[in-house]
Design an enzyme around this catalytic site. Structure first.
Site, PDB file in Angstrom:
ATOM      1  N   GLN A  83       0.767  -1.065   0.005  1.00  0.00           N
ATOM      2  CA  GLN A  83      -0.110  -0.044   0.008  1.00  0.00           C
ATOM      3  C   GLN A  83       1.010   1.173   0.067  1.00  0.00           C
ATOM      4  O   GLN A  83       1.222   1.760   0.990  1.00  0.00           O
ATOM      5  CB  GLN A  83      -0.731   0.007   1.137  1.00  0.00           C
ATOM      6  N   PHE A  84       1.371   1.713  -1.327  1.00  0.00           N
ATOM      7  CA  PHE A  84       2.045   2.838  -1.348  1.00  0.00           C
ATOM      8  C   PHE A  84       1.423   4.293  -0.625  1.00  0.00           C
ATOM      9  O   PHE A  84       2.433   5.152  -0.311  1.00  0.00           O
ATOM     10  CB  PHE A  84       2.382   3.280  -2.799  1.00  0.00           C
ATOM     11  N   THR A  85       0.202   4.337  -0.587  1.00  0.00           N
ATOM     12  CA  THR A  85      -0.384   5.508  -0.072  1.00  0.00           C
ATOM     13  C   THR A  85      -0.105   5.613   1.339  1.00  0.00           C
ATOM     14  O   THR A  85      -0.121   6.743   1.938  1.00  0.00           O
ATOM     15  CB  THR A  85      -2.071   5.531  -0.236  1.00  0.00           C
TER      16      THR A  85
END
Length: 145
Positions: free
Chosen positions: A78-80
């Site tokens: 989850q790069f966010t």
């Protein structure tokens, strides 16, 4: 590297309504890879996750690790989580790893975790995933290495 750990009774990841990973009691881990992350950081994070004491022991104290309870791990990229939200009305992602670097470190992280721990499931890097969980507690912890 940032890991958001959620203590769960169960969790799953689906893509296009098909479950690709399912776990019972353990940890759901949302993992963000940042620009400066490398294999050493990934190795250190894997060790922290396996040994981080966030489960209740027989005396009611939060003193057991996921390994102590023989729990499952579900890793979701989850790069966010690497978003800069300090100003403005739109997150910035300048600290997130590039997709190529992120995938390489994520794959390394999964490989090293599988060598150290037997009960590991994962989402798919870069995919549009739906995550289902029953949070236990709720108990959520932010780890950063």
């Amino acid at each position: 590297m940032i890991a958001l750990l959620q203590r769960v009774l169960e969790a799953s990841v689906s893509i296009n309504q098909e479950a690709i990973a399912v776990i019972g009691q353990g940890l759901l881990i949302f993992l963000a890879i940042q620009k400066h992350d490398d294999e050493n950081i990934a190795t250190r994070m894997s060790e922290r996750i396996i040994n981080y004491r966030i489960f209740v022991d027989s005396t009611g104290n939060v003193n057991n690790s996921v390994a102590d309870i023989n729990g499952d791990l579900l890793i979701v990229p989850q790069f966010t989580l690497a978003a800069d939200t300090s100003k403005g009305l739109r997150p910035g992602f300048s600290q997130a790893a590039s997709p190529e670097q992120g995938m390489a470190i994520f794959d390394y992280f999964l490989n090293i975790l599988n060598l150290k721990y037997a009960k590991v499931a994962a989402g798919r890097f870069g995919a549009d995933m739906q995550v289902h969980l029953i949070n236990d507690g709720p108990a959520t912890f932010w780890l950063q290495v």
